[in-house]
Structures are given as structure tokens and as C-alpha cells.
Design a protein around this motif. Structure first.
Motif, mmCIF file in Angstrom:
data_model
loop_
_atom_site.group_PDB
_atom_site.id
_atom_site.type_symbol
_atom_site.label_atom_id
_atom_site.label_comp_id
_atom_site.label_asym_id
_atom_site.label_seq_id
_atom_site.Cartn_x
_atom_site.Cartn_y
_atom_site.Cartn_z
ATOM 1 N N SER A 1 -4.999 -4.759 -12.182
ATOM 2 C CA SER A 1 -5.371 -6.166 -12.052
ATOM 3 C C SER A 1 -5.718 -6.546 -10.616
ATOM 4 O O SER A 1 -6.358 -7.577 -10.391
ATOM 5 N N GLU A 2 -5.279 -5.737 -9.636
ATOM 6 C CA GLU A 2 -5.600 -5.996 -8.239
ATOM 7 C C GLU A 2 -6.103 -4.711 -7.597
ATOM 8 O O GLU A 2 -5.531 -3.631 -7.803
ATOM 9 N N VAL A 3 -7.186 -4.833 -6.832
ATOM 10 C CA VAL A 3 -7.737 -3.713 -6.092
ATOM 11 C C VAL A 3 -7.877 -4.155 -4.641
ATOM 12 O O VAL A 3 -8.545 -5.152 -4.351
ATOM 13 N N ASP B 1 3.470 2.756 -9.869
ATOM 14 C CA ASP B 1 2.284 2.854 -10.728
ATOM 15 C C ASP B 1 1.026 2.383 -9.993
ATOM 16 O O ASP B 1 0.133 1.781 -10.584
ATOM 17 N N SER B 2 0.946 2.674 -8.681
ATOM 18 C CA SER B 2 -0.254 2.343 -7.914
ATOM 19 C C SER B 2 -1.055 3.611 -7.666
ATOM 20 O O SER B 2 -0.546 4.731 -7.823
ATOM 21 N N TRP C 1 -6.784 0.761 -2.838
ATOM 22 C CA TRP C 1 -5.564 0.923 -3.610
ATOM 23 C C TRP C 1 -5.681 0.085 -4.877
ATOM 24 O O TRP C 1 -6.094 -1.074 -4.826
ATOM 25 N N VAL C 2 -5.317 0.669 -5.994
ATOM 26 C CA VAL C 2 -5.297 -0.036 -7.262
ATOM 27 C C VAL C 2 -3.839 -0.282 -7.609
ATOM 28 O O VAL C 2 -3.068 0.670 -7.766
ATOM 29 N N LEU C 3 -3.444 -1.533 -7.697
ATOM 30 C CA LEU C 3 -2.063 -1.848 -8.017
ATOM 31 C C LEU C 3 -1.842 -1.717 -9.523
ATOM 32 O O LEU C 3 -2.777 -1.636 -10.306
ATOM 33 N N ALA C 4 -0.591 -1.687 -9.905
ATOM 34 C CA ALA C 4 -0.205 -1.362 -11.283
ATOM 35 C C ALA C 4 -1.009 -2.185 -12.282
ATOM 36 O O ALA C 4 -1.137 -3.394 -12.148
ATOM 37 N N VAL D 1 0.862 -1.179 0.000
ATOM 38 C CA VAL D 1 0.000 0.000 0.000
ATOM 39 C C VAL D 1 0.896 1.226 0.000
ATOM 40 O O VAL D 1 2.021 1.187 0.493
ATOM 41 N N PRO D 2 0.414 2.317 -0.564
ATOM 42 C CA PRO D 2 1.238 3.525 -0.587
ATOM 43 C C PRO D 2 1.574 4.005 0.819
ATOM 44 O O PRO D 2 0.748 3.935 1.730
#
Length: 205
Positions: free
Chosen positions: A112-114, A79-80, A106-109, A38-39
Motif C-alpha cells: 500500500s506504500e512505496v 513484510d517489507s 522500499w515496498v511496505l507490507a 526502511v530496511p
């Protein structure tokens, strides 16, 4: 109505049976949300978008999912993106859409994953031959391209007058024939008969 009762009962009984014997496999699969990427709060986003609505299409050009958020912060290093109070809609031609809400995400690069956190609620309305479903938990990892989600947190699922809970989370496949696997101690109320089922999450096979 009464005609839908057997399929609903079979779904929930199947959920209870699926919980047995899968705990060891689940413990290897599951990534606790605390350790997920996570950021970090101190990072500075390279851009911020307010009042964003994004529509994703499938390979045939049909609407597949829609994301709405009052604020998205993008981070260039991996790129998140961090999203506030996200609303994610999983669209399907044959069934009512799944509407998923959370306090933050959080949306990962690549998208494809949220990862959703805080008062996560996934809801599908009723339709002819389809019971309404509401799922609530505190964290959910979504793989939108696969119509798949998982959590290792306490989860409750309601369908009509029935409900089922699981202490150690679930896997869910959101497709037309929704499937759920529950983990840890489960409890269910089916119609007017309450049942309990316990599994030992430390047992390996």
C-alpha cells in the motif's frame, strides 16, 4: 497547441495559489524520508527475486499498475521489500500511464506504500487534450491504490514549455484530472512570463 494553453496556465496558476496557507498543515502531515521505515542494511532477507515484473489488478480485474525491478529483497520481520532501480507504471483507461522511476525503493507490507529514493522521475506522455508532464525530486512516498504521492523535498514539474518548482515538496494526485499542491517557496515560468511566489513555511493559521 495554443488551444491547450489556457488549461495549462490555469493548472499552474492554481498550483501557485494552492501553495499559500498550507505550509503549517503540510508540516504536520509530512514524514521526512529519513525517519520513514526502511530496511536496515544489516538485516538478512528471507528471499531475493531477480528480474521481477509484477502486475496488480483493480477490483474489476483490469490492470492497475506494473512494477519492474532487477532485484527485490524481502524481509520477513515486517513484510517489507527493498527494490533496486524500480520502474512503476500507474495504468489508467482514459489517459497515458504514469511511469515512475527511482534509484531504489522500499515496498511496505501489503504494497500500500512505496517509498522511492534517489533521482525520482514521474512522467506522463502527451495525448489529445493532455499535455506531457515530468516531475523530478529526490524522494517520493507513493500510495499506489489511491494514485497519490507526496514529498517534502525540492521538486520540479515541467509541462510543455512551462515549469514550476517548490522548495518544500508537493502532494500529487495522479488521476485523469491531475492535481498538485506545492509547499514552501515556489517559482514558475509560464510561457514567456516568469513569476515568483513565496510562502513562509513557519506560519501557522
Amino acid at each position: 497547441g495554443g488551444a491547450m494553453w489556457p488549461s495549462r496556465r490555469e493548472l499552474l496558476i492554481g498550483v501557485l495559489l494552492a501553495a499559500a496557507g498550507l505550509a503549517a498543515w503540510w508540516s504536520r502531515l509530512s514524514v521526512p524520508p529519513e525517519t520513514a521505515r526502511v530496511p536496515i542494511a544489516e538485516r538478512t532477507p528471507d528471499y531475493v527475486v531477480d528480474d521481477l515484473t509484477a502486475l496488480t489488478m483493480d477490483a474489476l480485474g483490469r490492470p492497475q499498475r506494473r512494477l519492474a525491478t532487477p532485484r527485490l529483497r524481502h524481509f520477513a520481520d515486517d513484510d517489507s521489500s527493498e527494490i533496486e532501480t524500480p520502474q512503476l507504471v500507474l495504468l489508467d483507461d482514459d489517459t497515458p500511464p504514469w511511469q515512475v522511476r527511482a534509484e531504489r525503493g522500499w515496498v511496505l507490507a501489503g504494497g500500500s506504500e512505496v517509498l522511492l529514493h534517489g533521482a525520482v522521475r514521474a512522467e506522463r506522455a502527451s495525448a489529445p487534450g493532455i499535455e506531457p508532464v515530468i516531475m523530478t525530486t529526490s524522494a517520493l512516498l507513493l500510495l499506489p491504490d489511491d494514485d497519490y504521492g507526496e514529498t517534502d523535498r525540492f521538486v520540479e514539474i515541467e509541462s510543455g514549455d512551462d515549469w514550476v518548482t517548490a522548495v518544500h515538496g508537493m502532494q500529487v494526485w495522479f488521476g485523469e484530472d491531475m492535481r498538485v499542491r506545492l509547499f514552501g517557496r515556489t517559482r514558475a515560468l509560464l510561457d514567456v512570463v516568469e513569476t515568483t511566489a513565496a510562502t513562509d513555511s513557519d506560519t501557522s493559521r
